[in-house]
Motif scaffolding. Sequence first.
Motif, PDB file in Angstrom:
ATOM      1  N   UNK A 128      17.351  -3.172  -6.882  1.00  0.00           N
ATOM      2  CA  UNK A 128      16.674  -2.932  -8.163  1.00  0.00           C
ATOM      3  C   UNK A 128      15.488  -3.874  -8.327  1.00  0.00           C
ATOM      4  N   UNK A 129      15.665  -5.138  -7.930  1.00  0.00           N
ATOM      5  CA  UNK A 129      14.561  -6.102  -8.020  1.00  0.00           C
ATOM      6  C   UNK A 129      13.436  -5.727  -7.061  1.00  0.00           C
ATOM      7  N   UNK A 181       9.305  -4.731  -7.639  1.00  0.00           N
ATOM      8  CA  UNK A 181       8.197  -5.322  -6.890  1.00  0.00           C
ATOM      9  C   UNK A 181       7.335  -4.239  -6.242  1.00  0.00           C
ATOM     10  N   UNK A 182       7.970  -3.194  -5.712  1.00  0.00           N
ATOM     11  CA  UNK A 182       7.217  -2.121  -5.064  1.00  0.00           C
ATOM     12  C   UNK A 182       6.357  -1.359  -6.062  1.00  0.00           C
ATOM     13  N   UNK A 183       6.835  -1.247  -7.297  1.00  0.00           N
ATOM     14  CA  UNK A 183       6.037  -0.557  -8.312  1.00  0.00           C
ATOM     15  C   UNK A 183       4.806  -1.377  -8.707  1.00  0.00           C
ATOM     16  N   UNK A 184       4.879  -2.695  -8.554  1.00  0.00           N
ATOM     17  CA  UNK A 184       3.738  -3.542  -8.903  1.00  0.00           C
ATOM     18  C   UNK A 184       2.667  -3.531  -7.817  1.00  0.00           C
ATOM     19  N   UNK A 185       3.095  -3.522  -6.569  1.00  0.00           N
ATOM     20  CA  UNK A 185       2.119  -3.606  -5.477  1.00  0.00           C
ATOM     21  C   UNK A 185       2.791  -3.530  -4.132  1.00  0.00           C
ATOM     22  N   UNK A 220       0.331 -10.845 -11.465  1.00  0.00           N
ATOM     23  CA  UNK A 220       1.711 -10.422 -11.721  1.00  0.00           C
ATOM     24  C   UNK A 220       2.626 -11.545 -12.194  1.00  0.00           C
ATOM     25  N   UNK A 221       2.167 -12.789 -12.137  1.00  0.00           N
ATOM     26  CA  UNK A 221       3.040 -13.918 -12.458  1.00  0.00           C
ATOM     27  C   UNK A 221       2.438 -14.790 -13.554  1.00  0.00           C
ATOM     28  N   UNK A 222       1.890 -14.157 -14.565  1.00  0.00           N
ATOM     29  CA  UNK A 222       1.296 -14.908 -15.670  1.00  0.00           C
ATOM     30  C   UNK A 222       2.363 -15.685 -16.426  1.00  0.00           C
ATOM     31  N   UNK A 223       2.022 -16.901 -16.860  1.00  0.00           N
ATOM     32  CA  UNK A 223       2.958 -17.768 -17.575  1.00  0.00           C
ATOM     33  C   UNK A 223       2.573 -17.848 -19.054  1.00  0.00           C
ATOM     34  N   UNK A 247      10.211 -17.793  -9.615  1.00  0.00           N
ATOM     35  CA  UNK A 247      10.493 -17.424 -11.003  1.00  0.00           C
ATOM     36  C   UNK A 247      10.271 -15.931 -11.227  1.00  0.00           C
ATOM     37  N   UNK A 248       9.254 -15.378 -10.580  1.00  0.00           N
ATOM     38  CA  UNK A 248       8.999 -13.937 -10.681  1.00  0.00           C
ATOM     39  C   UNK A 248      10.184 -13.142 -10.116  1.00  0.00           C
ATOM     40  N   UNK A 249      10.761 -13.617  -9.025  1.00  0.00           N
ATOM     41  CA  UNK A 249      11.930 -12.952  -8.444  1.00  0.00           C
ATOM     42  C   UNK A 249      13.130 -13.040  -9.372  1.00  0.00           C
ATOM     43  N   UNK A 250      13.348 -14.197  -9.973  1.00  0.00           N
ATOM     44  CA  UNK A 250      14.463 -14.363 -10.905  1.00  0.00           C
ATOM     45  C   UNK A 250      14.301 -13.423 -12.097  1.00  0.00           C
ATOM     46  N   UNK A 251      13.069 -13.282 -12.568  1.00  0.00           N
ATOM     47  CA  UNK A 251      12.815 -12.348 -13.669  1.00  0.00           C
ATOM     48  C   UNK A 251      13.069 -10.909 -13.235  1.00  0.00           C
ATOM     49  N   UNK A 252      12.711 -10.566 -12.011  1.00  0.00           N
ATOM     50  CA  UNK A 252      12.958  -9.210 -11.514  1.00  0.00           C
ATOM     51  C   UNK A 252      14.452  -8.925 -11.413  1.00  0.00           C
ATOM     52  N   UNK A 253      15.229  -9.914 -10.983  1.00  0.00           N
ATOM     53  CA  UNK A 253      16.684  -9.728 -10.918  1.00  0.00           C
ATOM     54  C   UNK A 253      17.272  -9.516 -12.309  1.00  0.00           C
ATOM     55  N   UNK A 254      16.692 -10.173 -13.285  1.00  0.00           N
ATOM     56  CA  UNK A 254      17.181 -10.019 -14.656  1.00  0.00           C
ATOM     57  C   UNK A 254      16.620  -8.773 -15.336  1.00  0.00           C
TER      58      UNK A 254
END
Length: 493
Positions: free
Chosen positions: A410-411, A415-419, A434-437, A466-473
Amino acid sequence: MPLATVYSRAKLGVNAPLVTVEVHLSGGLPAFNIVGLPEATVRESRDRVRSALINSRFEFPVSRITVNLAPADLPKEGGRFDLPIAIGILLASGQVPAAPLEHIELIGELGLSGELRAVDAALPAAIQASAAGHILILPSANTGLASIVDDTGVREAESLLAVAAHLHGQQALPFAGAGVEPIDENNYPDLSDVKGQAGAKRALEIAAAGGHSLLLSGPPGTGKTLLANRLLGILPPLTEAERLDIATVQSVAGQPLRLHRPFRSPHHTASAAALVGGGSYPRPGEISLAHNGILFLDELPEYPRKVLEVLREPMESGEVIISRAAQQLTFPAKFQLVAAMNPCPCGYDGDENKDCRCTPDQIQRYRSKLSGPLLDRIDLRITVPRLPPGVLQESAKAESSAVVRERVCAARDRQERRGPNINARLSADEVATFCALDTASKQFMLRAEQKLGLSARAHHRLVKIARTIADLAGDKDISLGHLQEAMIYRGEL
């Protein structure tokens, strides 16, 4: 006709450039010469071809035979040109017709009896022959590998006689069969075998979801190797393009086809050339054989430092460039590095249950084998502690690989949908996009940079974790909590 032209394919890294095999029969004393930068194995084809023709009941011309392998400045290696040379001699002497050969390429090593034997780098030849609109004739032993490419027009042959019969129109060669075993994505060691180690399992899931490199450190017997061996089971299925890339490298290396993610685990005595690849005629090394898969380095500090340093450039670029005086070859090397190490030579530094017998100087020398630039390129660096007493006797079943793989897939979908790139391989521009804070996260990163002295690379890698952790969530934006967790698994806190 005294002059004949046959087409074949050379081996040049993961490419297969076209080679024109020209055969000329002329008067004079009988001789058999091969020109066109052939190496020793190619020159030896004279004896193999002569015996194969005679034993196949063909007439070997009593003439001056000159074989030219063009282009002349391209090095030729291996026995792959035996079959085209033999067919060229038969064509020049009028023993096979010329018409069918206009759109046919041939590759194969000949035995003295005329049988065809397998050659390496068959898959790149099949791909490029298909792109040229040609039919490729290969030994039957190679077609299981070459036929994974759709509509290549690959035909299989057992012997020189079978190829001649095909050219005469007497008995057509069969098209290559699939020859590929079904892939069982569930036939991997399961993560449920690992008791406890919740933090290490979480790091393993993050590594799988974003393609991040991982370093596991801890005392002996805590499960570092056990965890690393279960990473394959939680990675998403391969795409067709990834399967083709893996098969191409295996074909060039002359290895049997295994269409699943590679898991390479070289011994710590491996040389730098074994990892990177090389040789007079360069072949892929361990990091290329781990392309689209995992390179596991157990007992990391036991590797010589100069061997470990060769990993730095491929980890960033995803490829290996091998330069020789006459040529420069590029091999793919998009591998996921997973490493394991003890905290000190005896293994018990920081262990509450056993005393460390190492001196500070020994510990320093042991850890200094890992350079700062190499460690900076490893995304996740975690400690795998000793399990508390009684954990191994617990009967509760841990989470299985299948459940974790669902979250990882799912994560990866997000990611594939983003790029086109997974998080670990995002460029600087993609990180900015893609990783704006948010404001709180920026202030946190500013304090971390001031306190920890983070490099620009470390900053970007923390944000990508952090971007990966957000994708998992399933979160669209990176929050302060994602960044704090990334900092913990990065080993910066």
